[in-house]
Design a protein around this motif. Structure first.
Motif, short mmCIF file in Angstrom:
data_model
loop_
_atom_site.label_atom_id
_atom_site.label_comp_id
_atom_site.label_asym_id
_atom_site.label_seq_id
_atom_site.Cartn_x
_atom_site.Cartn_y
_atom_site.Cartn_z
N LYS A 85 0.83 -1.20 0.00
CA LYS A 85 0.00 0.00 0.00
C LYS A 85 0.87 1.25 0.00
CE LYS A 85 -3.83 -2.23 2.47
NZ LYS A 85 -4.68 -2.23 3.69
N SER A 86 1.93 1.21 0.79
CA SER A 86 2.82 2.38 0.87
C SER A 86 3.47 2.69 -0.47
CB SER A 86 3.89 2.15 1.94
OG SER A 86 3.33 2.07 3.22
N SER A 87 3.83 1.65 -1.22
CA SER A 87 4.48 1.88 -2.51
C SER A 87 3.53 2.59 -3.47
CB SER A 87 4.97 0.57 -3.12
OG SER A 87 3.89 -0.27 -3.48
N TYR A 88 2.24 2.23 -3.42
CA TYR A 88 1.28 2.90 -4.30
C TYR A 88 1.02 4.33 -3.85
CZ TYR A 88 -2.84 4.46 -6.66
OH TYR A 88 -3.70 5.22 -7.40
N LEU A 89 0.88 4.53 -2.54
CA LEU A 89 0.63 5.89 -2.04
C LEU A 89 1.83 6.80 -2.29
CD1 LEU A 89 -1.98 6.96 -0.70
CD2 LEU A 89 -1.84 4.48 -0.68
N ARG A 142 2.91 6.19 5.20
CA ARG A 142 2.73 6.07 6.65
C ARG A 142 3.95 5.46 7.34
NH1 ARG A 142 -1.90 1.30 7.35
NH2 ARG A 142 -0.81 -0.38 6.25
N GLY A 143 4.83 4.84 6.58
CA GLY A 143 6.03 4.24 7.15
C GLY A 143 7.20 5.20 7.22
N ALA A 144 7.03 6.42 6.69
CA ALA A 144 8.11 7.40 6.70
C ALA A 144 8.27 8.01 8.08
CB ALA A 144 7.83 8.49 5.66
N LEU A 150 2.56 13.25 6.04
CA LEU A 150 1.42 14.08 6.38
C LEU A 150 0.33 13.27 7.08
CD1 LEU A 150 1.09 16.16 3.07
CD2 LEU A 150 2.25 16.81 5.20
N CYS A 151 0.65 12.07 7.50
CA CYS A 151 -0.35 11.19 8.12
C CYS A 151 0.18 10.59 9.42
CB CYS A 151 -0.75 10.07 7.16
SG CYS A 151 0.62 8.97 6.71
#
Length: 271
Positions: A85-89, A142-144, A150-151
C-alpha cells in the motif's frame, strides 16, 4: 463490547474520530457489528445514521495490512508492480509533484533566449533536488519518519483546511490505507498551493530571471513554494477553494542576498 453514544452538538465534525478509534480493531467483534446493524436499521436521525454507517464501514477494514497478499481487495484495479500500500501511495504523491514540475517546465517557451537558458538551468536544479528527495513521496507514506509524512503511523490524513484558514472546521479525515473505496476517494483530495502555482509562483520566477541584473535567483525559495509542505496544504475537495488567493511571493527572498566584497585597505608604508 457495545459502544453507546448520545447525540449532541459535539458530534458534528467528530464522526471521523470514531473511525480512528475503530481502526484498532484488526479482527472486528461480530457482536459489535451485529448490534450496529440493528441500530442502523431503526435509526432516523441523520447524524446518528452517519455515525453508525461509519462504524460499520470501518470495523470491516484491514488497515493494518500492508501487502497485496494481506489485503487483495485493496489492490483491485492497480498494476501488479505495486506490492504494498505504501508503494502505491508514494507513487500517488510523486505523480502529483511531477505534474507540478511539468507545469514549471511548460513556461519555458514564453521566455526570450537568454532568460530561457537561465530558467532551464533553475528547473534543472529543481529536478536534481526533487530526485534527491524522491519527489517528496514520503508525504503519503505512513512508514516514513514523522517529519516527512502528512499522516499518522496508521495512515490517517487530516484535512489542513482552506488556504485562508488555519484548520479544517469540518474535521475532514481519511485513511486511504483502509480499503479500496477510501484509496480511490483520497485521489480527490488536493495538495493545494497557498501561494498559487500557476497565477503567482511560476510567473514571479520567470520575471525574476528576466530582471535579475547580475543578481542570483533564489531557486530554493521557489522550490519550497512549488514542491514542499511550506506552501502545500492537503485538503478535502470541499475545502479546496477555487477563488484567486491574492497572495504574493516574498520579495525579500526572490534573490539570494548579495555578499559584500570587503575592500582591501592599502598597506601602511613603513617609515
Amino acid at each position: 463490547m457495545l459502544l453507546l453514544l448520545t447525540a449532541g452538538q459535539t458530534w458534528q465534525g467528530y464522526v471521523s474520530d470514531i473511525s480512528r478509534f475503530l481502526s484498532v480493531f484488526h479482527k472486528p467483534n461480530a457482536e459489535l457489528i451485529q448490534a450496529a446493524r440493528q441500530l442502523l436499521s431503526g435509526e432516523k436521525a441523520p447524524l446518528r445514521q452517519r455515525l453508525l454507517a461509519d462504524l460499520l464501514h470501518n470495523v470491516s477494514e484491514n488497515i493494518a495490512a500492508e501487502t497485496r497478499t494481506q489485503d487483495p481487495p485493496w489492490f483491485e484495479g492497480l498494476e501488479a508492480r505495486f506490492r504494498s500500500k505504501s508503494s502505491y501511495l508514494r507513487y500517488s504523491c510523486e505523480s502529483r509533484i511531477r505534474s507540478y514540475l511539468r507545469e514549471v517546465s511548460s513556461y519555458v517557451p514564453t521566455l526570450g533566449k537568454q532568460a530561457r537558458e537561465e530558467y532551464m538551468r533553475i528547473v534543472d536544479f529543481m529536478c536534481q533536488k526533487l530526485r534527491s528527495m524522491q519527489y517528496n513521496a514520503s508525504y503519503f507514506d505512513r512508514g516514513a519518519k514523522a517529519g516527512g509524512r502528512l499522516c499518522t503511523p496508521e495512515g490517517w490524513f487530516s484535512c489542513q483546511g482552506p488556504f485562508d484558514m488555519e484548520d479544517c472546521v469540518s474535521k475532514h479525515s481519511i485513511n486511504p490505507y483502509s480499503n479500496r473505496e477510501s484509496r480511490v476517494l483520497f485521489s480527490t483530495w488536493n495538495l493545494d498551493h497557498i501561494i498559487e502555482k500557476k497565477r503567482t509562483i511560476v510567473p514571479t520566477l520567470a520575471e525574476a530571471v528576466k530582471e535579475q541584473d547580475g543578481r542570483e535567483v533564489n531557486w530554493e525559495y521557489f522550490y519550497s513554494l512549488l514542491f514542499t509542505s511550506e506552501n502545500l496544504k492537503l485538503v478535502h475537495i470541499a475545502c479546496h477553494k477555487k477563488t484567486i488567493h491574492k497572495l504574493t511571493c516574498d520579495s525579500n527572498r526572490i534573490y539570494k542576498p548579495q555578499t559584500k566584497v570587503k575592500r582591501k585597505q592599502p598597506a601602511r608604508q613603513r617609515r
